[in-house]
Motif scaffolding. Structure first.
Motif, PDB file in Angstrom:
ATOM      1  N   VAL A  50       0.826  -1.207   0.000  1.00 39.43           N
ATOM      2  CA  VAL A  50       0.000   0.000   0.000  1.00 39.43           C
ATOM      3  C   VAL A  50       0.861   1.259   0.000  1.00 39.43           C
ATOM      4  N   ARG A  51       2.075   1.166   0.528  1.00 40.02           N
ATOM      5  CA  ARG A  51       2.953   2.346   0.581  1.00 40.02           C
ATOM      6  C   ARG A  51       3.278   2.864  -0.820  1.00 40.02           C
ATOM      7  N   GLY A  52       3.867   2.004  -1.633  1.00 37.78           N
ATOM      8  CA  GLY A  52       4.256   2.425  -2.971  1.00 37.78           C
ATOM      9  C   GLY A  52       3.067   2.709  -3.867  1.00 37.78           C
ATOM     10  N   ALA A  53       2.035   1.866  -3.777  1.00 37.29           N
ATOM     11  CA  ALA A  53       0.869   2.025  -4.649  1.00 37.29           C
ATOM     12  C   ALA A  53       0.133   3.330  -4.352  1.00 37.29           C
ATOM     13  N   TYR A  54      -0.117   3.589  -3.088  1.00 36.11           N
ATOM     14  CA  TYR A  54      -0.852   4.802  -2.722  1.00 36.11           C
ATOM     15  C   TYR A  54      -0.055   6.051  -3.096  1.00 36.11           C
ATOM     16  N   TYR A  55       1.247   6.014  -2.828  1.00 28.75           N
ATOM     17  CA  TYR A  55       2.063   7.190  -3.135  1.00 28.75           C
ATOM     18  C   TYR A  55       2.102   7.446  -4.641  1.00 28.75           C
ATOM     19  N   LYS A  56       2.236   6.387  -5.427  1.00 27.17           N
ATOM     20  CA  LYS A  56       2.241   6.545  -6.880  1.00 27.17           C
ATOM     21  C   LYS A  56       0.943   7.176  -7.366  1.00 27.17           C
ATOM     22  N   VAL A  57      -0.187   6.675  -6.898  1.00 26.39           N
ATOM     23  CA  VAL A  57      -1.486   7.210  -7.314  1.00 26.39           C
ATOM     24  C   VAL A  57      -1.612   8.679  -6.903  1.00 26.39           C
ATOM     25  N   SER A  58      -1.108   9.016  -5.733  1.00 27.96           N
ATOM     26  CA  SER A  58      -1.210  10.404  -5.251  1.00 27.96           C
ATOM     27  C   SER A  58      -0.421  11.386  -6.099  1.00 27.96           C
ATOM     28  N   GLN A  59       0.572  10.894  -6.831  1.00 29.11           N
ATOM     29  CA  GLN A  59       1.431  11.764  -7.621  1.00 29.11           C
ATOM     30  C   GLN A  59       1.008  11.868  -9.090  1.00 29.11           C
ATOM     31  N   LEU A  60      -0.095  11.231  -9.469  1.00 26.18           N
ATOM     32  CA  LEU A  60      -0.576  11.322 -10.845  1.00 26.18           C
ATOM     33  C   LEU A  60      -1.119  12.716 -11.140  1.00 26.18           C
ATOM     34  N   SER A  61      -1.072  13.112 -12.400  1.00 24.50           N
ATOM     35  CA  SER A  61      -1.624  14.406 -12.815  1.00 24.50           C
ATOM     36  C   SER A  61      -3.147  14.328 -12.826  1.00 24.50           C
ATOM     37  N   ASP A  62      -3.810  15.462 -12.850  1.00 24.46           N
ATOM     38  CA  ASP A  62      -5.272  15.483 -12.891  1.00 24.46           C
ATOM     39  C   ASP A  62      -5.798  14.781 -14.130  1.00 24.46           C
ATOM     40  N   GLU A  63      -5.098  14.947 -15.252  1.00 22.58           N
ATOM     41  CA  GLU A  63      -5.510  14.304 -16.498  1.00 22.58           C
ATOM     42  C   GLU A  63      -5.421  12.783 -16.375  1.00 22.58           C
ATOM     43  N   GLU A  64      -4.343  12.295 -15.751  1.00 22.67           N
ATOM     44  CA  GLU A  64      -4.180  10.850 -15.554  1.00 22.67           C
ATOM     45  C   GLU A  64      -5.251  10.298 -14.625  1.00 22.67           C
ATOM     46  N   LYS A  65      -5.570  11.055 -13.585  1.00 21.74           N
ATOM     47  CA  LYS A  65      -6.586  10.605 -12.636  1.00 21.74           C
ATOM     48  C   LYS A  65      -7.958  10.486 -13.290  1.00 21.74           C
ATOM     49  N   LYS A  66      -8.267  11.378 -14.251  1.00 22.67           N
ATOM     50  CA  LYS A  66      -9.555  11.334 -14.938  1.00 22.67           C
ATOM     51  C   LYS A  66      -9.715  10.056 -15.756  1.00 22.67           C
ATOM     52  N   LYS A  67      -8.626   9.594 -16.368  1.00 22.58           N
ATOM     53  CA  LYS A  67      -8.689   8.411 -17.216  1.00 22.58           C
ATOM     54  C   LYS A  67      -8.739   7.116 -16.411  1.00 22.58           C
ATOM     55  N   GLY A  68      -8.261   7.167 -15.175  1.00 19.01           N
ATOM     56  CA  GLY A  68      -8.245   5.974 -14.348  1.00 19.01           C
ATOM     57  C   GLY A  68      -6.892   5.289 -14.369  1.00 19.01           C
ATOM     58  N   VAL A  69      -6.737   4.302 -13.499  1.00 14.47           N
ATOM     59  CA  VAL A  69      -5.454   3.609 -13.373  1.00 14.47           C
ATOM     60  C   VAL A  69      -5.633   2.127 -13.614  1.00 14.47           C
ATOM     61  N   ILE A  70      -4.560   1.489 -14.050  1.00 18.97           N
ATOM     62  CA  ILE A  70      -4.549   0.038 -14.224  1.00 18.97           C
ATOM     63  C   ILE A  70      -3.268  -0.507 -13.604  1.00 18.97           C
ATOM     64  N   ALA A  71      -3.354  -1.715 -13.074  1.00 19.56           N
ATOM     65  CA  ALA A  71      -2.190  -2.340 -12.439  1.00 19.56           C
ATOM     66  C   ALA A  71      -2.277  -3.853 -12.619  1.00 19.56           C
ATOM     67  N   CYS A  72      -1.166  -4.511 -12.400  1.00 20.31           N
ATOM     68  CA  CYS A  72      -1.141  -5.973 -12.380  1.00 20.31           C
ATOM     69  C   CYS A  72      -0.522  -6.401 -11.059  1.00 20.31           C
ATOM     70  N   SER A  73      -0.948  -7.558 -10.571  1.00 20.50           N
ATOM     71  CA  SER A  73      -0.491  -7.935  -9.235  1.00 20.50           C
ATOM     72  C   SER A  73      -0.829  -9.380  -8.947  1.00 20.50           C
ATOM     73  N   ALA A  74      -0.028  -9.974  -8.053  1.00 25.66           N
ATOM     74  CA  ALA A  74      -0.380 -11.284  -7.507  1.00 25.66           C
ATOM     75  C   ALA A  74      -1.404 -11.136  -6.392  1.00 25.66           C
ATOM     76  N   GLY A  75      -1.675  -9.886  -5.976  1.00 26.87           N
ATOM     77  CA  GLY A  75      -2.706  -9.660  -4.967  1.00 26.87           C
ATOM     78  C   GLY A  75      -2.499  -8.473  -4.062  1.00 26.87           C
ATOM     79  N   ASN A  76      -1.298  -8.315  -3.488  1.00 27.50           N
ATOM     80  CA  ASN A  76      -1.086  -7.267  -2.495  1.00 27.50           C
ATOM     81  C   ASN A  76      -0.984  -5.868  -3.116  1.00 27.50           C
ATOM     82  N   HIS A  77      -0.243  -5.754  -4.218  1.00 27.96           N
ATOM     83  CA  HIS A  77      -0.173  -4.475  -4.926  1.00 27.96           C
ATOM     84  C   HIS A  77      -1.561  -4.066  -5.400  1.00 27.96           C
ATOM     85  N   ALA A  78      -2.348  -5.053  -5.812  1.00 25.83           N
ATOM     86  CA  ALA A  78      -3.707  -4.798  -6.278  1.00 25.83           C
ATOM     87  C   ALA A  78      -4.526  -4.070  -5.216  1.00 25.83           C
TER      88      ALA A  78
END
Length: 397
Positions: A50-78
């Motif tokens: 949650v540390r890296g994932a949350y921080y990464k999402v918090s640093q996205l631009s407004d334009e990136e946030k509007k489009k949404g995010v995608i990720a791949c994971s075995a489970g925890n990053h998800a």
């Protein structure tokens, strides 16, 4: 490029949502070392991710946030991405391997993510996530090969130096390398004398092999109970950081991982998943040179599938010599089984199950075969039982 300012910024951002994980002194895990645990299995979402994932999402631009995010994971990053996105009102799509534990899949769904299950392992989910990113313009949140993600994970390194100022070594699980990259960068930048050791499952040694081959390698396949670190290819960023800052990488077997999970449950009352327990396994079985050192083992996650926990515990008991199965050939005549049971009882073994069979192919026609599963104290106890049976004339297989 990663720098300490990134880590301090990440610590500030994450201070609003993280659960504080105090160190737990655990000297019984290896009496020759002074062991502490960093229980990120108790973190919000049950993992450090949650540390890296949350921080990464918090640093996205407004334009990136509007489009949404995608990720791949075995489970925890998800779960970390889902929490970060939902908390910020952002759509999230998570690609997971089909074999990901159901508990992790459902936990991710409950946090608000749309789930896309992909046949294969993590790397197959990664390829599908990139395909969807290109098709729809989503912002991709990489689970480890990203400066913001690494900075988020590196906040653990800052915490360790605050919590244990005289720390001498830290043992860290490695999958793709995001966690150890952040932790090693933080610690080596601020206190370079501290040793940083990585640990991988022997069934998924991608970073270990890459460091030894002096270049990132892709494994043909991975297979381990530590599904959270079952990664075929490490990141190029994480490889470079590990090459520069990590002192050594060790491998642990499946039996050793299971034994560590069991020991954490029994001794520390702590539930860890396979990936979270590899650091403890390395310390327990002396896979890293920490004798006499004040050492922190990072327990990176606790999201183990309860459906396999019983199997893991039984395998851990086998590894510790606390459950064993003995096979022997008996004369097919009355009283033989009673004699075996009397030996077992006199030596303090608890019988869990007995399987008695006649007419096994290749066996003496006047003999039968006995399989007995026992609860025992340790390997020395098992040896004493075998010796007692052999003295009575029983032929062990």
């Amino acid at each position: 490029m990663l720098n300490l300012d990134d880590l301090y910024k990440a610590r500030y951002v994450l201070s609003k949502i993280l659960r504080h994980t105090d160190l737990v002194h655990a000297p019984k895990l290896n009496p020759e070392s002074d062991i502490y645990l960093k229980p990120e299995n108790l973190q919000i979402t049950g993992s450090f991710k949650v540390r890296g994932a949350y921080y990464k999402v918090s640093q996205l631009s407004d334009e990136e946030k509007k489009k949404g995010v995608i990720a791949c994971s075995a489970g925890n990053h998800a779960q970390g991405v889902a929490l970060g996105a939902t908390s910020n009102g952002i759509k999230s799509i998570i690609c997971l391997p089909e074999g990901a534990p159901i508990s992790k899949v459902e936990a991710t769904r409950r946090l608000g993510a749309e789930i896309c299950l992909v046949p294969g392992v993590y790397d197959d989910a990664y390829k599908r996530a990139l395909q969807l990113r290109d098709e729809h313009g989503y912002a991709f949140v990489h689970p480890f090969n990203d400066d913001h993600v690494i900075a988020g994970q590196g906040t653990i390194g800052l915490e360790l130096l605050d919590q244990l100022p005289d720390i001498e070594a830290v043992v860290v699980p490695i999958g793709g390398g995001g966690l150890i990259s952040g932790v090693a960068y933080a610690i080596k930048s601020l206190k370079p004398d501290v040793k940083v050791y990585g640990v991988q499952a022997a069934g998924a040694p991608s970073m270990y092999q890459s460091i030894h081959d002096n270049q990132p390698v892709t494994l043909g396949s991975v297979a381990t109970v530590a599904d959270g670190i079952a990664v075929k290819t490490p990141g190029d960023l994480t490889y470079e950081i590990c090459q520069k800052y990590v002192d050594d990488i060790a491998l642990v077997s499946e039996d050793e991982i299971c034994a560590a999970i069991l020991r954490l449950i029994e001794e520390e009352k702590m539930v860890a998943e396979g990936a979270g327990a590899v650091s403890v396994a390395a310390a327990m079985f002396n896979k890293v040179p920490i004798k006499g050192k004040k050492t922190v083992c990072l327990v990176s996650g606790g999201n183990i599938d309860v459906n396999i926990l019983n199997r893991v515990i039984n395998r851990g008991l086998d590894k510790d010599g606390r459950i064993c199965t003995l096979a022997m050939e008996l004369d097919d005549k009355p009283g033989q089984l009673l004699e075996v049971i009397e030996v077992l009882a006199s030596l303090g073994a608890n019988v869990l199950s007995v399987h008695h069979e006649r007419g096994v192919y290749g066996q003496n026609i006047n003999a039968c075969e006995l399989h007995v599963r026992l609860e025992t104290r340790n390997h020395e106890h098992v040896d004493a039982i075998k010796e007692g049976l052999q003295k009575k004339g029983f032929k062990l297989k």
